[in-house]
Design a protein around this motif. Structure first.
Motif, short mmCIF file in Angstrom:
data_model
loop_
_atom_site.label_atom_id
_atom_site.label_comp_id
_atom_site.label_asym_id
_atom_site.label_seq_id
_atom_site.Cartn_x
_atom_site.Cartn_y
_atom_site.Cartn_z
N HIS A 1 -36.70 -2.31 5.17
CA HIS A 1 -36.22 -1.38 6.05
C HIS A 1 -37.23 -1.09 6.91
CE1 HIS A 1 -33.46 1.99 7.40
NE2 HIS A 1 -34.54 2.52 7.18
N ILE A 2 -36.83 -0.93 8.34
CA ILE A 2 -37.82 -0.30 9.36
C ILE A 2 -36.62 0.45 10.14
CG2 ILE A 2 -37.17 -2.35 11.04
CD1 ILE A 2 -40.08 -1.94 12.02
N GLU A 3 -37.23 1.76 10.70
CA GLU A 3 -36.63 2.81 11.65
C GLU A 3 -37.79 3.40 12.68
OE1 GLU A 3 -36.08 6.87 9.24
OE2 GLU A 3 -35.12 5.04 8.54
N LYS A 4 -37.39 3.69 13.78
CA LYS A 4 -37.97 4.43 14.73
C LYS A 4 -38.06 5.95 14.42
CE LYS A 4 -38.41 5.23 19.64
NZ LYS A 4 -37.58 5.08 21.04
N VAL A 5 -39.57 6.47 14.18
CA VAL A 5 -39.79 7.92 13.92
C VAL A 5 -39.34 8.51 15.19
CG1 VAL A 5 -41.64 9.40 13.26
CG2 VAL A 5 -41.68 7.30 12.43
N THR A 6 -38.46 9.55 15.17
CA THR A 6 -38.03 10.28 16.07
C THR A 6 -38.39 11.59 15.93
OG1 THR A 6 -35.66 10.65 15.24
CG2 THR A 6 -36.12 8.92 16.86
N ASN A 7 -38.56 12.24 14.64
CA ASN A 7 -38.94 13.34 14.35
C ASN A 7 -40.26 13.43 13.68
OD1 ASN A 7 -39.37 15.84 12.93
ND2 ASN A 7 -37.31 15.94 11.85
N TYR A 8 -41.23 14.23 14.41
CA TYR A 8 -42.57 13.81 13.89
C TYR A 8 -43.13 14.92 12.94
CZ TYR A 8 -43.26 11.70 18.47
OH TYR A 8 -42.82 10.69 19.31
N ASN A 9 -41.93 15.68 12.28
CA ASN A 9 -42.41 16.21 11.11
C ASN A 9 -42.35 15.19 10.12
OD1 ASN A 9 -42.37 18.87 11.91
ND2 ASN A 9 -40.09 19.16 11.66
N ASN A 10 -41.79 13.96 10.12
CA ASN A 10 -42.02 13.00 9.18
C ASN A 10 -43.36 12.46 9.07
OD1 ASN A 10 -39.12 13.20 8.54
ND2 ASN A 10 -38.55 11.67 10.07
N ILE A 11 -44.24 12.39 10.07
CA ILE A 11 -45.67 11.94 9.93
C ILE A 11 -46.22 13.15 9.06
CG2 ILE A 11 -47.74 11.46 11.23
CD1 ILE A 11 -45.69 10.85 13.68
N ALA A 12 -46.17 14.28 9.23
CA ALA A 12 -46.93 15.11 8.55
C ALA A 12 -46.35 15.03 7.11
CB ALA A 12 -46.65 16.48 8.75
N LEU A 13 -45.01 14.64 6.87
CA LEU A 13 -44.21 14.63 5.44
C LEU A 13 -44.86 13.32 4.77
CD1 LEU A 13 -42.22 15.20 3.05
CD2 LEU A 13 -40.61 14.11 4.51
N HIS A 14 -45.17 12.34 5.58
CA HIS A 14 -45.77 11.18 5.01
C HIS A 14 -47.14 11.27 4.28
CE1 HIS A 14 -46.44 6.68 4.30
NE2 HIS A 14 -47.59 6.96 5.21
N GLY A 15 -47.87 11.88 5.22
CA GLY A 15 -49.26 12.34 4.79
C GLY A 15 -49.22 12.97 3.45
N LEU A 16 -48.45 13.93 3.44
CA LEU A 16 -48.30 14.78 1.94
C LEU A 16 -47.62 13.92 0.96
CD1 LEU A 16 -46.76 18.18 3.59
CD2 LEU A 16 -48.83 17.88 2.61
N GLU A 17 -46.72 12.85 1.02
CA GLU A 17 -46.39 11.83 0.15
C GLU A 17 -47.65 11.16 -0.16
OE1 GLU A 17 -41.82 11.32 1.49
OE2 GLU A 17 -43.34 10.18 2.55
N ILE A 18 -48.28 10.73 0.62
CA ILE A 18 -49.46 9.99 0.20
C ILE A 18 -50.54 10.62 -0.69
CG2 ILE A 18 -51.55 8.93 1.20
CD1 ILE A 18 -49.86 8.10 3.81
#
Length: 148
Positions: free
Chosen positions: A62-79
């Protein structure tokens, strides 16, 4: 079987990886065209890292474009969370980690219990409320006299 493949290069500023999106129909590729992915876009990729002839690549599920930059912070927390959980699981048998691992398990069980308890209480409160009008029933009407 007609297979389509779309090739990407993902760059996370540490390394570049070749990525392949396999599709048996054009729906995935059409969706990507609608999302209008272009070079430099931030994307979220879910896939499996493979090694072939000492070269790593990602087979994209699955691949999708990131449009909400909160998802980047969330990804860091998931890591961070994944790393901590991995450390707990890998080291659960070490004497220094046993108590910490057991606390984590107990907290997870308690949270699950609380969620289930809240849900059961909610269901019980819904059942205890006065019965609602059934489908197709009209509301009860009283006598209305304008002259009173």
């Amino acid at each position: 079987l007609n297979q389509h493949i779309l090739l990407f290069t993902i760059d996370d500023q540490k390394c570049k990886l070749k990525c392949k999106l396999w599709s048996s129909d054009n729906d995935d590729i059409k969706q990507l065209n609608e999302d209008q992915l272009k070079e430099g876009d931030l994307v979220k990729v879910i896939g499996k890292v493979d090694t072939f002839k000492d070269l790593r690549s990602i087979n994209i599920h699955h691949i999708e474009k990131v449009t909400n930059y909160n998802n980047i912070a969330l990804h860091g927390l998931e890591i961070i969370l994944a790393h901590e959980l991995n450390e707990l699981i890998v080291n659960q048998h070490l004497p220094s980690q046993k108590r910490r691992y057991q606390q984590w398990i107990d907290r997870a069980k308690d949270e699950e219990f609380q969620r289930n308890k809240s849900y059961q209480e909610y269901k019980q409160s819904q059942q205890n409320q006065s019965p609602q009008r059934g489908f197709g029933q009209s509301p009860q009407r009283g006598n209305f006299n304008q002259n009173q």
